[in-house]
Enzyme design. Structure first.
Site, PDB file in Angstrom:
ATOM      1  N   ASP A  84       0.853  -1.189   0.000  1.00 39.10           N
ATOM      2  CA  ASP A  84       0.000   0.000   0.000  1.00 39.10           C
ATOM      3  C   ASP A  84       0.891   1.241   0.000  1.00 39.10           C
ATOM      4  OD1 ASP A  84      -1.715   2.094   0.509  1.00 39.10           O
ATOM      5  OD2 ASP A  84      -2.631   1.193   2.297  1.00 39.10           O
ATOM      6  N   LEU A  85       0.860   2.003  -1.089  1.00 38.27           N
ATOM      7  CA  LEU A  85       1.757   3.140  -1.218  1.00 38.27           C
ATOM      8  C   LEU A  85       1.362   4.328  -0.345  1.00 38.27           C
ATOM      9  CD1 LEU A  85       2.851   3.213  -4.966  1.00 38.27           C
ATOM     10  CD2 LEU A  85       3.808   1.959  -3.032  1.00 38.27           C
ATOM     11  N   ASP A 135       2.975  12.746 -19.348  1.00 36.35           N
ATOM     12  CA  ASP A 135       2.997  13.936 -20.211  1.00 36.35           C
ATOM     13  C   ASP A 135       2.363  15.141 -19.525  1.00 36.35           C
ATOM     14  OD1 ASP A 135       0.606  12.412 -20.303  1.00 36.35           O
ATOM     15  OD2 ASP A 135      -0.021  13.343 -22.175  1.00 36.35           O
ATOM     16  N   TYR A 178      -2.936  16.280 -10.509  1.00 35.08           N
ATOM     17  CA  TYR A 178      -2.307  15.023 -10.931  1.00 35.08           C
ATOM     18  C   TYR A 178      -0.903  15.290 -11.484  1.00 35.08           C
ATOM     19  CZ  TYR A 178      -1.193  11.063 -13.953  1.00 35.08           C
ATOM     20  OH  TYR A 178      -0.544  10.030 -14.583  1.00 35.08           O
TER      21      TYR A 178
END
Length: 297
Positions: free
Chosen positions: A37-38, A103, A126
């Site tokens: 779990d990050l 990107d 994000y």
């Protein structure tokens, strides 16, 4: 010679799932979100120290671009804090790291494809979290590859390809944004590319460490991508919508919580000059994925 041990995160995600299927020739330990779990820093440290990998590959990420605008803390935890912690633990082991970025670290105002040295300026939460993750890895100073990719899709998981196929079986007309440009990149192309990288990358050579643009080649809009999906998928299954009934929309016609770059095409020259290969065209990448999809998708 012993095989290098690889720790692969996010095997339930698109890229992680594809990588696991392509890295069968390596000593690869795959971890799901439940196993690693990050958002849990202590778990990250413990798992890495237990497995003691030579290389960590981290495709796991918070990728809900619009939702990130209302969940910035969670997006930062997964996309920025976790990569830094992974890099710290890799350094303790003398391990190297392959990490995926996006990107969306660019603002899209440039008319030509972005090179790795061009100015970054993310315009969404994000994008900002992904750039912060890159910075965190660089700050630790380990051998690393940061692979910026774009418009990722595949036969597995939720993505633009799966959405268009579903809508094209239900509707006779679609409206798709036509004024944002990039390179749709398949999870399969990414995974096969990483398998090639692993055979060529020498982490001890400092010139190889750094950021690489890692996308299928070519350029299109979301509208152009949708048209090509329908064109190619129609050879497999008859869809309700015809290409001519996929109408172009402007970004203004289709407002979203997160701003997106107008141009997020990436120049892949550095990848080719350093490692001697590039990913296939976006059309060929799409063809390969569609061939793997069941007819009742």
């Amino acid at each position: 010679m012993n095989k290098k041990k690889i720790l692969l995160t996010g095997i339930n995600g698109q890229v992680g799932h594809a990588l696991q299927s392509q890295l069968t020739g390596f000593d690869c330990v795959g971890m799901s979100r439940q196993q690693l779990d990050l958002t849990n820093v202590q778990m990250i440290r413990r798992v890495i120290q237990e497995i003691k990998p030579d290389i960590i590959i981290n495709p796991a990420a918070y990728t809900a671009v619009d939702k990130a605008e209302s969940e910035p803390e969670l997006a930062y935890a997964i996309n920025a804090t976790a990569p830094g912690v992974i890099a710290e633990e890799a350094k303790k082991l003398g391990a190297a790291l392959i990490h995926f970025s996006t990107d969306y670290v660019y603002d899209g105002s440039q008319s030509t494809p972005y090179e790795e040295t061009d100015q970054v300026n993310p315009i969404s939460i994000y994008g900002k979290t992904k750039l912060a993750g890159e910075d965190a890895i660089r700050a630790v100073g380990i051998p690393h590859l940061i692979l910026r990719t774009s418009w990722v899709y595949g036969a597995y998981g939720k993505n633009f390809l799966k959405t268009i196929v579903r809508l094209a079986t239900e509707r006779e007309e679609l409206g798709i944004v036509a004024d944002q440009f990039g390179a749709p990149t398949s999870d399969l192309s990414i995974a096969k590319g990483v398998a090639k990288l692993l055979l060529k990358w020498l982490p001890e050579e400092e010139r190889m460490t750094g950021v690489y643009h890692f996308t299928n080649t070519g350029r299109t809009s979301w509208h152009g991508f949708a048209c090509e999906i329908v064109k190619q998928y129609n050879t497999k299954v008859s869809l309700k919508v015809a290409e001519k009934n996929i109408k172009p929309l402007t970004t203004a016609d289709y407002p979203t919580p997160a701003s997106r770059p107008e141009n997020s095409c990436l120049n892949n020259t550095k990848l080719k000059s350093t490692f001697g290969f590039e990913l296939p065209s976006w059309q060929d990448g799409l063809k390969e994925v569609i061939q793997t999809m069941p007819s009742n998708q």
